[in-house]
Design an enzyme around this catalytic site. Sequence first.
Site, PDB file in Angstrom:
ATOM      1  N   CYS A  75       1.940  -1.580  -1.280  1.00 43.27           N
ATOM      2  CA  CYS A  75       3.363  -1.313  -1.489  1.00 43.27           C
ATOM      3  C   CYS A  75       3.698  -0.045  -0.716  1.00 43.27           C
ATOM      4  O   CYS A  75       2.840   0.530  -0.052  1.00 43.27           O
ATOM      5  CB  CYS A  75       3.738  -1.226  -2.967  1.00 43.27           C
ATOM      6  SG  CYS A  75       3.099   0.203  -3.861  1.00 43.27           S
ATOM      7  N   ASN A  83       2.056   3.225  -2.899  1.00 44.82           N
ATOM      8  CA  ASN A  83       0.790   3.010  -3.602  1.00 44.82           C
ATOM      9  C   ASN A  83       0.715   3.795  -4.912  1.00 44.82           C
ATOM     10  O   ASN A  83      -0.342   4.249  -5.312  1.00 44.82           O
ATOM     11  CB  ASN A  83      -0.394   3.334  -2.691  1.00 44.82           C
ATOM     12  CG  ASN A  83      -1.745   2.854  -3.203  1.00 44.82           C
ATOM     13  OD1 ASN A  83      -2.742   3.550  -3.046  1.00 44.82           O
ATOM     14  ND2 ASN A  83      -1.811   1.693  -3.807  1.00 44.82           N
ATOM     15  N   CYS A 126       3.044   2.599  -7.642  1.00 45.94           N
ATOM     16  CA  CYS A 126       3.640   1.740  -8.676  1.00 45.94           C
ATOM     17  C   CYS A 126       3.094   0.315  -8.589  1.00 45.94           C
ATOM     18  O   CYS A 126       2.170  -0.045  -9.298  1.00 45.94           O
ATOM     19  CB  CYS A 126       5.165   1.715  -8.549  1.00 45.94           C
ATOM     20  SG  CYS A 126       5.983   3.313  -8.704  1.00 45.94           S
ATOM     21  N   ARG A 127       3.669  -0.477  -7.694  1.00 42.29           N
ATOM     22  CA  ARG A 127       3.366  -1.912  -7.656  1.00 42.29           C
ATOM     23  C   ARG A 127       1.931  -2.230  -7.251  1.00 42.29           C
ATOM     24  O   ARG A 127       1.248  -3.002  -7.930  1.00 42.29           O
ATOM     25  CB  ARG A 127       4.339  -2.624  -6.718  1.00 42.29           C
ATOM     26  CG  ARG A 127       5.773  -2.545  -7.197  1.00 42.29           C
ATOM     27  CD  ARG A 127       6.742  -3.087  -6.169  1.00 42.29           C
ATOM     28  NE  ARG A 127       6.813  -2.176  -5.016  1.00 42.29           N
ATOM     29  CZ  ARG A 127       7.483  -2.442  -3.900  1.00 42.29           C
ATOM     30  NH1 ARG A 127       8.122  -3.596  -3.776  1.00 42.29           N
ATOM     31  NH2 ARG A 127       7.510  -1.572  -2.914  1.00 42.29           N
ATOM     32  N   SER A 128       1.466  -1.665  -6.147  1.00 39.23           N
ATOM     33  CA  SER A 128       0.121  -2.044  -5.684  1.00 39.23           C
ATOM     34  C   SER A 128      -0.995  -1.548  -6.598  1.00 39.23           C
ATOM     35  O   SER A 128      -1.952  -2.300  -6.832  1.00 39.23           O
ATOM     36  CB  SER A 128      -0.111  -1.637  -4.228  1.00 39.23           C
ATOM     37  OG  SER A 128       0.054  -0.263  -4.021  1.00 39.23           O
ATOM     38  N   ASP A 184      10.517  -2.776  -6.398  1.00 38.17           N
ATOM     39  CA  ASP A 184       9.991  -1.433  -6.601  1.00 38.17           C
ATOM     40  C   ASP A 184      10.633  -0.813  -7.847  1.00 38.17           C
ATOM     41  O   ASP A 184      11.855  -0.658  -7.894  1.00 38.17           O
ATOM     42  CB  ASP A 184      10.302  -0.577  -5.370  1.00 38.17           C
ATOM     43  CG  ASP A 184       9.577   0.752  -5.366  1.00 38.17           C
ATOM     44  OD1 ASP A 184       9.056   1.174  -6.423  1.00 38.17           O
ATOM     45  OD2 ASP A 184       9.529   1.374  -4.289  1.00 38.17           O
TER      46      ASP A 184
END
Length: 156
Positions: free
Chosen positions: A12, A15, A17-19, A127
């Site tokens: 993401c 790096n 939050c999402r990933s 995000d």
Amino acid sequence: MASKKKSVLFICLGNICRSPIAEAVFRHQVKEAGLEDKWYIDSAAIGTWHVGGRADSRAIKCLKTKGIETDHIVRQITKEDYTKFDIIFGMDDENIGDLKEMAPKNSTAQLKLLGEYDPEHIRIIEDPYYPGNYEDFVTVLEQCIRCCKAFLNSEL
């Protein structure tokens, strides 16, 4: 002869939050399935803003609600990642566009949206950093749980 581990890298923008959520979820699912020796799993950022830092505290908090731990340290994707990993998952179309632009000529990794595996057909994992509501992180977590489970099942 031992078989090669399958490898997946979650990407993401920063790096944080999402990933790292996707990485922790997939790692947890692989462990629960007893397949830890068959997978190499990591995550990374497109940009450099948070390199060396930890995942966002809201991401860590929502992972803990599912009993999932992470000790992730932020890193940026490297040219070597494009040959080291079988699949590189982006979270949105912008991630995929950036990944394509950054890809070296010798890239062997498949670039895919993690949301392609969502049984609810929600293609983009938004995000949650802005507006930053905790509920947005929970939504990302639930999407990642669904997508990672479907992806893992497709690989069995």
